[in-house]
Design a protein around this motif. Structure first.
Motif, mmCIF file in Angstrom:
data_model
loop_
_atom_site.group_PDB
_atom_site.id
_atom_site.type_symbol
_atom_site.label_atom_id
_atom_site.label_comp_id
_atom_site.label_asym_id
_atom_site.label_seq_id
_atom_site.Cartn_x
_atom_site.Cartn_y
_atom_site.Cartn_z
ATOM 1 N N ILE A 280 0.837 -1.205 0.000
ATOM 2 C CA ILE A 280 0.000 0.000 0.000
ATOM 3 C C ILE A 280 0.871 1.253 0.000
ATOM 4 O O ILE A 280 0.569 2.245 -0.694
ATOM 5 N N ARG A 281 1.927 1.193 0.780
ATOM 6 C CA ARG A 281 2.835 2.359 0.836
ATOM 7 C C ARG A 281 3.444 2.637 -0.546
ATOM 8 O O ARG A 281 3.507 3.804 -0.995
ATOM 9 N N ASN A 282 3.899 1.596 -1.217
ATOM 10 C CA ASN A 282 4.478 1.778 -2.550
ATOM 11 C C ASN A 282 3.426 2.262 -3.544
ATOM 12 O O ASN A 282 3.701 3.131 -4.403
ATOM 13 N N LYS A 283 2.221 1.712 -3.470
ATOM 14 C CA LYS A 283 1.164 2.134 -4.390
ATOM 15 C C LYS A 283 0.755 3.578 -4.126
ATOM 16 O O LYS A 283 0.458 4.334 -5.085
ATOM 17 N N PHE A 284 0.743 3.983 -2.867
ATOM 18 C CA PHE A 284 0.387 5.364 -2.526
ATOM 19 C C PHE A 284 1.390 6.331 -3.161
ATOM 20 O O PHE A 284 0.999 7.376 -3.725
ATOM 21 N N LYS A 285 2.662 6.013 -3.076
ATOM 22 C CA LYS A 285 3.687 6.883 -3.660
ATOM 23 C C LYS A 285 3.583 6.916 -5.172
ATOM 24 O O LYS A 285 3.784 7.962 -5.819
ATOM 25 N N LEU A 286 3.255 5.765 -5.773
ATOM 26 C CA LEU A 286 3.096 5.705 -7.214
ATOM 27 C C LEU A 286 1.882 6.510 -7.675
ATOM 28 O O LEU A 286 1.939 7.211 -8.708
ATOM 29 N N MET A 287 0.809 6.456 -6.932
ATOM 30 C CA MET A 287 -0.433 7.109 -7.338
ATOM 31 C C MET A 287 -0.408 8.623 -7.084
ATOM 32 O O MET A 287 -0.880 9.412 -7.899
ATOM 33 N N TYR A 288 0.167 9.025 -5.949
ATOM 34 C CA TYR A 288 0.048 10.438 -5.559
ATOM 35 C C TYR A 288 1.393 11.157 -5.500
ATOM 36 O O TYR A 288 1.428 12.366 -5.220
ATOM 37 N N GLY A 289 2.471 10.441 -5.700
ATOM 38 C CA GLY A 289 3.779 11.090 -5.678
ATOM 39 C C GLY A 289 4.184 11.577 -4.313
ATOM 40 O O GLY A 289 5.015 12.489 -4.197
ATOM 41 N N LYS A 290 3.637 10.979 -3.275
ATOM 42 C CA LYS A 290 3.954 11.385 -1.899
ATOM 43 C C LYS A 290 4.312 10.143 -1.087
ATOM 44 O O LYS A 290 3.809 9.040 -1.356
ATOM 45 N N ASP A 291 5.148 10.358 -0.071
ATOM 46 C CA ASP A 291 5.508 9.249 0.828
ATOM 47 C C ASP A 291 4.430 9.107 1.899
ATOM 48 O O ASP A 291 4.084 10.076 2.585
ATOM 49 N N LEU A 292 3.911 7.941 2.011
ATOM 50 C CA LEU A 292 2.810 7.707 2.954
ATOM 51 C C LEU A 292 3.254 7.947 4.390
ATOM 52 O O LEU A 292 2.480 8.471 5.209
ATOM 53 N N ILE A 293 4.483 7.593 4.738
ATOM 54 C CA ILE A 293 4.956 7.778 6.107
ATOM 55 C C ILE A 293 4.962 9.269 6.458
ATOM 56 O O ILE A 293 4.516 9.670 7.555
ATOM 57 N N ARG A 294 5.435 10.089 5.573
ATOM 58 C CA ARG A 294 5.475 11.531 5.852
ATOM 59 C C ARG A 294 4.068 12.105 5.956
ATOM 60 O O ARG A 294 3.805 12.982 6.792
ATOM 61 N N GLU A 295 3.173 11.623 5.110
ATOM 62 C CA GLU A 295 1.790 12.099 5.176
ATOM 63 C C GLU A 295 1.150 11.742 6.516
ATOM 64 O O GLU A 295 0.430 12.531 7.125
ATOM 65 N N LEU A 296 1.398 10.531 6.976
ATOM 66 C CA LEU A 296 0.836 10.117 8.264
ATOM 67 C C LEU A 296 1.432 10.917 9.415
ATOM 68 O O LEU A 296 0.720 11.292 10.368
ATOM 69 N N LYS A 297 2.730 11.174 9.375
ATOM 70 C CA LYS A 297 3.364 11.953 10.441
ATOM 71 C C LYS A 297 2.798 13.372 10.507
ATOM 72 O O LYS A 297 2.664 13.956 11.592
ATOM 73 N N SER A 298 2.481 13.930 9.365
ATOM 74 C CA SER A 298 1.935 15.289 9.361
ATOM 75 C C SER A 298 0.498 15.352 9.856
ATOM 76 O O SER A 298 0.031 16.413 10.280
ATOM 77 N N GLU A 299 -0.209 14.241 9.799
ATOM 78 C CA GLU A 299 -1.620 14.230 10.190
ATOM 79 C C GLU A 299 -1.842 13.721 11.609
ATOM 80 O O GLU A 299 -2.908 13.964 12.189
ATOM 81 N N LEU A 300 -0.876 13.008 12.173
ATOM 82 C CA LEU A 300 -1.075 12.380 13.475
ATOM 83 C C LEU A 300 -0.095 12.950 14.488
ATOM 84 O O LEU A 300 0.815 13.708 14.148
ATOM 85 N N SER A 301 -0.281 12.533 15.747
ATOM 86 C CA SER A 301 0.602 13.053 16.799
ATOM 87 C C SER A 301 0.608 12.089 17.977
ATOM 88 O O SER A 301 -0.233 11.187 18.082
ATOM 89 N N ALA A 302 1.581 12.312 18.848
ATOM 90 C CA ALA A 302 1.684 11.606 20.137
ATOM 91 C C ALA A 302 1.781 10.098 19.930
ATOM 92 O O ALA A 302 2.364 9.609 18.968
#
Length: 547
Positions: A280-302
Motif C-alpha cells: 500500500i505504501r508503494n502504491k500510494f507513492k506511485l499514485m500520488y507522488g507522496k511518501d505515505l509515512i510523511r503524510e501520516l506523520k503530518s496528520e497524526l501526533s503523540a
C-alpha cells in the motif's frame, strides 16, 4: 396306551426268587400285595404300591401331575408303539426294584428323556449326585443333542436301565414348560437352545486391526519449531488478496482536507499484514507522488502517531530502529537491547543486523560494544552473532555435565564465574538448555533463575534472566514485559507499542493467554484501563477481545 411289559422274549420283572438283584432279601421290599411274576395291570399302579411311608410319593398334587396325558395314552407328539421311527429298546434280564411303573416303561418322557432332573422320591434309590458318569442336567446347551434313542449311552445309575427321570419323582414344573418336539422324539432340538454351527463365528467379532504405533517423525521443520518455540498465532489475520490501489485511495481520503479520519485509518491498517502495508505504501507513492509515512506523520501526533508508524515500518527495520534509539544519545535503553537480542532467533538477528547496516550505515555489534561494558557487553556481543545452536537433539550426558559446571561456577564457589554462564547460555540450543536447567535443579536444589539472581546483579542479571525466560517460554517473557509497562502510576508506551506491534503477527495470541494465566486479568482489559483516545482504540483493535 401302555406299552406291553415285559417285551416278548425279554426277562420278567421283578427277578425270580433267589436270583441276584434288587431289593435285598432283608429289606422291606417287595411290599405286601405285589404279586411276583405277574405284569403290572397298568398305570397308575394298583393300591399297595409304592410301600406305605415312602417319602415323596405320590406327589402332593396327585398323580399324574398336571400336564401329563391320561393313562394309556402316549404323550403328545409321540408315535404309537410299533410305529415307524420308534424302537422299543431291549430290556435287561433283571431289573432293580424302583423302576418306573410297568404300564409306561420304555416310553420316553414328553419333554426329552435325558434332560429331566434326577429322581428324588425313593429312599432306597441312589441320590441324584450318585451318577458319576452322567453329565449334570444343567439344560440343553450343556448337553450333546440326542441323536436317536438307540444310540444313547446307557446311564450307570441303575444296571442296564435308563435312569428313571421322568414320571412320579420329577417336579410338576418339569412337564408342559418345554414345547414338545415337532417331528418325533429322537430328531429335534429346540432351535433356541443350541446355536447353529455358524453361530459361534457370528457372535465372535473379528479382531480389529491394530493401528501402527505413532512414531515421531523428526523433520527439519519440526526441529526448527522445537528450537524456536512452538509456532505461535498472531492476532492480525489479513486477507489473502487485497487491492492496494483501493486501500491507498482510502488512506488518501482519510487524510485529505481539514481534519483526519483516524477511525478509517485504524480500520484499514489492523486488517492488513505488514507485507501488505508495504504494498500500500508503494502504491500510494506511485499514485500520488507522496511518501505515505510523511503524510501520516503530518496528520497524526503523540502515541497514536508512534503506533501507526510502527505498523507501517517493515518488521526487521522497526527492530533495527528500536535498537538504534536504545543506543543513540546520552543514555542507553538496556531493557530494549535485552528484549530484542535475547528473544529473536538466529535468522531474525541476521536480518536485523542487515537492516541496521543498510539503513544507518553502521555495524550493530560495534555500536553495542561502544555503549555497554563488562560481562553484560560480552553477553550482548555473543547474542549479536546470531549463531546459537539450533538442532533439536538433546544430549542428556552433556546436560548433566554442564549443569554441574554451572553449579561449580556459581553456587559451589566463592564468587561467580560469569564466563561459564555466558559460554553455556549463549551457545546451546533451547531444547538442550531446558534439559540443562532441569538437571541443575536436581544438582543444586535451586532453580537456575534463583541462582542467577543470587550470583549476579545489574544489566547482566536482567539479560541472563531474560534469556532463561525466553528459553522456557517466549510468550510468558513478553507477558511479563507488558505487565510491567503498564503497572503503577505511568505507562511505558514505547515498550507497550514495541511488543504489541512486533508480536501482532507472531505469537500475540499465546502472549494474551500467558498474561491471563499469570495475572488473572486479560491484556485487553489492562490496556483499556491504562490508555485512552484513538491510541487506545488502535491498541485494542490489534490485541482484540478474548470474547
Amino acid at each position: 396306551m401302555a406299552y406291553p411289559y415285559p417285551p416278548p422274549g425279554g426277562a420278567g420283572y421283578p427277578p425270580p426268587p433267589g436270583g441276584a438283584g434288587y431289593p435285598p432279601t432283608t429289606g422291606p421290599y417287595p411290599p405286601a400285595g405285589f404279586p411276583p411274576g405277574q405284569p403290572q395291570a397298568g398305570y397308575p399302579p394298583p393300591a399297595g404300591f409304592p410301600p406305605t411311608g415312602a417319602p415323596g410319593y405320590p406327589p402332593p398334587a396327585g398323580f399324574p401331575p398336571a400336564g401329563m396325558p391320561p393313562a394309556g395314552m402316549p404323550p403328545a407328539g409321540m408315535p404309537p408303539a410299533g410305529g415307524p421311527g420308534f424302537q422299543v429298546p431291549p430290556q435287561p434280564a433283571a431289573q432293580a426294584y424302583g423302576a418306573p411303573p410297568m404300564g409306561g416303561f420304555g416310553q420316553p418322557p414328553p419333554t426329552g428323556y435325558p434332560q429331566q432332573p434326577p429322581p428324588v422320591g425313593y429312599p432306597q434309590q441312589a441320590p441324584p449326585t450318585g451318577y458319576p458318569q452322567q453329565a449334570p442336567p444343567t439344560g440343553y446347551p450343556q448337553q450333546a443333542p440326542p441323536t436317536g434313542y438307540p444310540q444313547q449311552a446307557p446311564p450307570t445309575g441303575y444296571p442296564q436301565q435308563a435312569p428313571p427321570t421322568g414320571y412320579p419323582q420329577q417336579p410338576p414344573a418339569g412337564y408342559g414348560q418345554q414345547p414338545p418336539p415337532a417331528a418325533g422324539y429322537p430328531a429335534s432340538v429346540p432351535p433356541t437352545q443350541q446355536p447353529p454351527p455358524s453361530q459361534p463365528a457370528a457372535t465372535q467379532p473379528p479382531p480389529r486391526p491394530t493401528e501402527p504405533p505413532k512414531v515421531a517423525q523428526v523433520t527439519s521443520q519440526v526441529a526448527g519449531l522445537r528450537v524456536n518455540e512452538e509456532a505461535g498465532h498472531g492476532t492480525i489475520v489479513a486477507p489473502a488478496h487485497i487491492d492496494a490501489e483501493a486501500d491507498a485511495g482510502v488512506l488518501r481520503k482519510a487524510m485529505k482536507g481539514l481534519g483526519t479520519d483516524e477511525q478509517a485509518i485504524i480500520n484499514l491498517l489492523v486488517n492488513r499484514s505488514n507485507a501488505q502495508r508495504q504494498d500500500i505504501r508503494n502504491k500510494f507513492k506511485l499514485m500520488y507522488g507522496k511518501d505515505l509515512i510523511r503524510e501520516l506523520k503530518s496528520e497524526l501526533s503523540a502515541n497514536l502517531e508512534d503506533l501507526i508508524l510502527a505498523l507501517m515500518e517493515p518488521s526487521k527495520l522497526y527492530d533495527a530502529k528500536s535498537l538504534r534509539r536504545a543506543i543513540k544519545g546520552a543514555g542507553t535503553d538496556e531493557q530494549c537491547l535485552i528484549e530484542i537480542l535475547c528473544s529473536r532467533s538466529n535468522a531474525e538477528i541476521q536480518q536485523i543486523k542487515q537492516a541496521y547496516k543498510e539503513h544507518f550505515s553502521r555495524d550493530l555489534e560495534k555500536d553495542v560494544v561502544g555503549d555497554t561494558g563488562g560481562h553484560f557487553k560480552r553477553l550482548l556481543v555473543s547474542l549479536c552473532q546470531g549463531a546459537r545452536e539450533e538442532h533439536a537433539a538433546v544430549d542428556m550426558a552433556k546436560a548433566q555435565r554442564e549443569a554441574q559446571e554451572l553449579y561449580q561456577a556459581g553456587e559451589k564457589k566463592w564468587g561467580t564465574d560469569e564466563s561459564k554462564f555466558n559460554q553455556i547460555i549463549a551457545v546451546r540450543s533451547f531444547p538442550q538448555l531446558r534439559a540443562t536447567f532441569d538437571a541443575y535443579v536436581r544438582i543444586s536444589q535451586r532453580d537456575i533463575i534463583n541462582s542467577i539472581e543470587r550470583e549476579m546483579s545489574g544489566d547482566l542479571k536482567r539479560a541472563m534472566v531474560a534469556t532463561v525466560q525466553c528459553v522456557r517460554s517466549r510468550p510468558a517473557f513478553f507477558a511479563e514485559r507488558l505487565y510491567k509497562s503498564m503497572k503503577g502510576a505511568g505507562t511505558d508506551d514505547a515498550t507497550l507499542i514495541r511488543i504489541v506491534v512486533s508480536r501482532s503477527e507472531v505469537d500475540l495470541v499465546e502472549i494474551k493467554k500467558a498474561f491471563l494465566e499469570r495475572y488473572h486479568k486479560t491484556l485487553y482489559k489492562m490496556i483499556q484501563g491504562d490508555t485512552s483516545g484513538d491510541y487506545r482504540r488502535l491498541l485494542l483493535a490489534i490485541v482484540k477481545s478474548d470474547v
